[in-house]
Design a protein around this motif. Structure first.
Motif, PDB file in Angstrom:
ATOM      1  N   ARG A 126      -1.740  12.882  -4.084  1.00 28.79           N
ATOM      2  CA  ARG A 126      -2.452  12.935  -3.334  1.00 28.79           C
ATOM      3  C   ARG A 126      -2.417  11.813  -1.380  1.00 28.79           C
ATOM      4  O   ARG A 126      -2.033  11.013  -2.086  1.00 28.79           O
ATOM      5  N   GLU A 127      -1.714  12.469  -0.238  1.00 32.16           N
ATOM      6  CA  GLU A 127      -1.642  11.790   0.961  1.00 32.16           C
ATOM      7  C   GLU A 127      -2.770  10.690   0.693  1.00 32.16           C
ATOM      8  O   GLU A 127      -1.632   9.306   1.137  1.00 32.16           O
ATOM      9  N   ASP A 128      -3.321  10.697   1.225  1.00 30.58           N
ATOM     10  CA  ASP A 128      -4.770   9.407   1.349  1.00 30.58           C
ATOM     11  C   ASP A 128      -4.446   8.624  -0.113  1.00 30.58           C
ATOM     12  O   ASP A 128      -4.607   7.145   0.010  1.00 30.58           O
ATOM     13  N   ARG A 129      -4.973   9.446  -1.643  1.00 33.68           N
ATOM     14  CA  ARG A 129      -3.334   8.379  -2.099  1.00 33.68           C
ATOM     15  C   ARG A 129      -2.436   7.351  -2.445  1.00 33.68           C
ATOM     16  O   ARG A 129      -2.327   6.485  -2.655  1.00 33.68           O
ATOM     17  N   GLU A 130      -1.044   7.740  -2.200  1.00 31.81           N
ATOM     18  CA  GLU A 130      -0.593   7.444  -1.760  1.00 31.81           C
ATOM     19  C   GLU A 130      -0.629   6.008  -0.525  1.00 31.81           C
ATOM     20  O   GLU A 130       0.140   5.254  -0.606  1.00 31.81           O
ATOM     21  N   LYS A 131      -1.311   6.952   0.083  1.00 30.11           N
ATOM     22  CA  LYS A 131      -2.049   5.284   1.570  1.00 30.11           C
ATOM     23  C   LYS A 131      -2.209   4.094   0.937  1.00 30.11           C
ATOM     24  O   LYS A 131      -1.756   3.049   1.178  1.00 30.11           O
ATOM     25  N   LEU A 132      -2.889   4.054   0.026  1.00 26.30           N
ATOM     26  CA  LEU A 132      -4.213   3.191  -0.796  1.00 26.30           C
ATOM     27  C   LEU A 132      -3.112   3.211  -1.497  1.00 26.30           C
ATOM     28  O   LEU A 132      -2.932   1.747  -1.598  1.00 26.30           O
TER      29      LEU A 132
ATOM     30  N   ASP B 237      -0.628   0.646   0.843  1.00 25.21           N
ATOM     31  CA  ASP B 237      -0.903  -0.305   0.673  1.00 25.21           C
ATOM     32  C   ASP B 237      -0.671  -1.789   0.320  1.00 25.21           C
ATOM     33  O   ASP B 237      -1.121  -3.217   0.472  1.00 25.21           O
TER      34      ASP B 237
END
Length: 102
Positions: free
Chosen positions: A69-75, A78
């Motif tokens: 998921r995109e939100d997980r990849e971003k985390l 980070d």
């Protein structure tokens, strides 16, 4: 929730070790004496570390297969997660050369 628990464990690992490359080799796999010849019953000496390493492998696989998921990849980005394990080795060598040069 479980994903976030593992993510927090990875952040803690980074705080302690300075990087996010967690390897199953770091968990010191050992074989009970009765199984050493057959390599059955392999057990990590540090189950939590082994579990975290397997979780990071699954995140790499999910990204590679387009299922992270995109939100997980971003985390993960980070905290400078190594999606390519080879990048960790490259960074180590680069920093060693940089330190020698300075």
């Amino acid at each position: 929730q479980k994903w976030m628990d593992n993510y927090e464990r990875l952040k803690q690992y980074k705080a302690e070790h300075g990087h996010t490359y967690v390897s199953t080799e770091d968990a010191d796999i050992y074989y009970p004496l009765e199984d050493q010849g057959t390599k059955r019953g392999a057990m990590p000496s540090d189950r939590d570390l082994y579990s975290l390493a397997k979780w990071t492998e699954r995140q790499r696989g999910a990204k590679k297969n387009g299922k992270l998921r995109e939100d997980r990849e971003k985390l993960l980005n980070d905290i400078d997660f190594y999606f390519n394990p080879n990048d960790y080795g490259w960074d180590i060598k680069y920093n060693e050369i940089k330190d020698i040069k300075e």
